[in-house]
Design a protein around this motif. Structure first.
Motif, PDB file in Angstrom:
ATOM      1  N   ARG A  14       7.001  30.404  11.531  1.00 53.42           N
ATOM      2  CA  ARG A  14       7.357  31.619  11.475  1.00 53.42           C
ATOM      3  C   ARG A  14       6.192  32.760  12.050  1.00 53.42           C
ATOM      4  O   ARG A  14       6.535  33.794  12.218  1.00 53.42           O
ATOM      5  CB  ARG A  14       7.547  31.892   9.966  1.00 53.42           C
ATOM      6  N   LEU A  15       5.036  32.226  12.142  1.00 49.39           N
ATOM      7  CA  LEU A  15       3.941  32.977  12.445  1.00 49.39           C
ATOM      8  C   LEU A  15       3.414  32.701  13.861  1.00 49.39           C
ATOM      9  O   LEU A  15       3.486  31.497  14.264  1.00 49.39           O
ATOM     10  CB  LEU A  15       2.703  32.694  11.604  1.00 49.39           C
ATOM     11  N   THR A  16       3.386  33.700  14.801  1.00 42.90           N
ATOM     12  CA  THR A  16       2.655  33.318  16.151  1.00 42.90           C
ATOM     13  C   THR A  16       1.237  32.917  16.116  1.00 42.90           C
ATOM     14  O   THR A  16       0.677  33.169  14.904  1.00 42.90           O
ATOM     15  CB  THR A  16       2.867  34.881  17.030  1.00 42.90           C
ATOM     16  N   LYS A  17       0.930  32.385  17.156  1.00 43.67           N
ATOM     17  CA  LYS A  17      -0.502  32.041  16.944  1.00 43.67           C
ATOM     18  C   LYS A  17      -1.556  33.134  16.776  1.00 43.67           C
ATOM     19  O   LYS A  17      -2.532  32.910  16.120  1.00 43.67           O
ATOM     20  CB  LYS A  17      -1.025  31.219  18.299  1.00 43.67           C
ATOM     21  N   ALA A  18      -1.186  34.179  17.190  1.00 41.60           N
ATOM     22  CA  ALA A  18      -2.152  35.441  17.028  1.00 41.60           C
ATOM     23  C   ALA A  18      -2.226  35.971  15.512  1.00 41.60           C
ATOM     24  O   ALA A  18      -3.093  35.960  15.098  1.00 41.60           O
ATOM     25  CB  ALA A  18      -1.536  36.577  18.093  1.00 41.60           C
ATOM     26  N   VAL A  19      -1.006  35.631  14.925  1.00 42.16           N
ATOM     27  CA  VAL A  19      -1.008  36.283  13.694  1.00 42.16           C
ATOM     28  C   VAL A  19      -1.650  35.071  12.703  1.00 42.16           C
ATOM     29  O   VAL A  19      -2.474  35.444  11.943  1.00 42.16           O
ATOM     30  CB  VAL A  19       0.441  36.242  13.030  1.00 42.16           C
ATOM     31  N   GLN A  20      -1.384  33.821  12.858  1.00 41.50           N
ATOM     32  CA  GLN A  20      -2.211  32.822  12.573  1.00 41.50           C
ATOM     33  C   GLN A  20      -3.722  32.876  12.406  1.00 41.50           C
ATOM     34  O   GLN A  20      -4.335  32.955  11.496  1.00 41.50           O
ATOM     35  CB  GLN A  20      -1.870  31.261  12.917  1.00 41.50           C
TER      36      GLN A  20
END
Ligand code: MD3
Ligand code: FE
Length: 204
Positions: A14-20
């Motif tokens: 659900r989360l992009t690497k950037a958001v993670q």
């Protein structure tokens, strides 16, 4: 999206690497202000993993039992405010899964290093047992187990990976569940390895 008719959602990737990375940075800033701790329970047993909290209320355990309180059990300072990125994400995920009016009061941050796990239990420290619970997985993959209302109900195993989200609402909110441990070296998000799980709850 994986969903059951009991209000359980597993949102894979659900989360992009950037958001993670953004959430990880927010969690790190919390840990600097509110260090990870490893509680000892009423029976004298120590927890198998480390934890801390942010938000108005934090979940703690000690010889008196389990409860929510405003202060860190060791520093006795108020838990840091819930970072906006975590708060907004939790509210949006609640909405996405049909839960309007979710009020995130507490974010429990669990760190599982190699071999660390969490036994079968129900979440019932909260006064409000109908608000959803939102879980964010970061770092190494792990095995999450979901049962039913009874400890003896049959269980299903799910692999949770960095960037996956779990939402427990409806009936599943009160199901037994456990975390069997990480699969080491499956993510490079956390530089020292391990899995961070953020659990966002409305307590009242
Ligand atoms: C399913 N944590 O802190 S999060 C906990 O991976 C806890 O750290 C686990 O269980 C972890 O209490 C699982 C996902 C989760 C949280 C609450 C649930 C799953 C749940 C409540 C009911 C059913
Ligand atoms: Fe739990």
């Amino acid at each position: 999206m994986m969903t059951t008719n009991q209000g359980f959602f597993l949102l894979k990737s659900r989360l992009t690497k950037a958001v993670q990375q953004e959430i990880l940075a927010a969690a790190r800033s919390v840990v600097i202000q509110a260090p990870l701790f490893r509680p000892t329970m009423a029976n004298g047993q120590s927890f198998n993993y480390s934890m801390t909290n942010c938000g108005e209320l934090g979940w703690v355990a000690d010889r008196h039992g389990y409860r929510y309180q405003q202060v860190h059990p060791e520093t006795l300072s108020r838990f840091p405010a819930m970072p906006q990125v975590i708060r907004d994400l939790a509210i949006n995920l609640a909405k996405e899964t049909g839960n309007d009016n979710f009020d995130p009061e507490s974010c429990l941050i669990n760190l599982y290093r190699k071999g660390e796990k969490l036994g079968m239990h129900q979440d019932n420290t909260e006064k409000n047992l109908s608000a959803p619970i939102i879980s964010i997985s970061l770092g190494d993959s792990g095995v999450f187990v979901l049962g039913g209302f009874l400890r003896t109900d049959e269980t299903k195993h799910y692999i949770v990976q960095s960037g996956d989200i779990i939402v427990m609402s409806g009936e599943s909110r009160n199901f037994f569940h456990s975390f069997k441990g990480t699969v080491p070296n499956t993510s490079n998000l956390l530089k020292d390895g391990g899995r961070l799980n953020l659990t966002i709850r409305q307590v009242n």
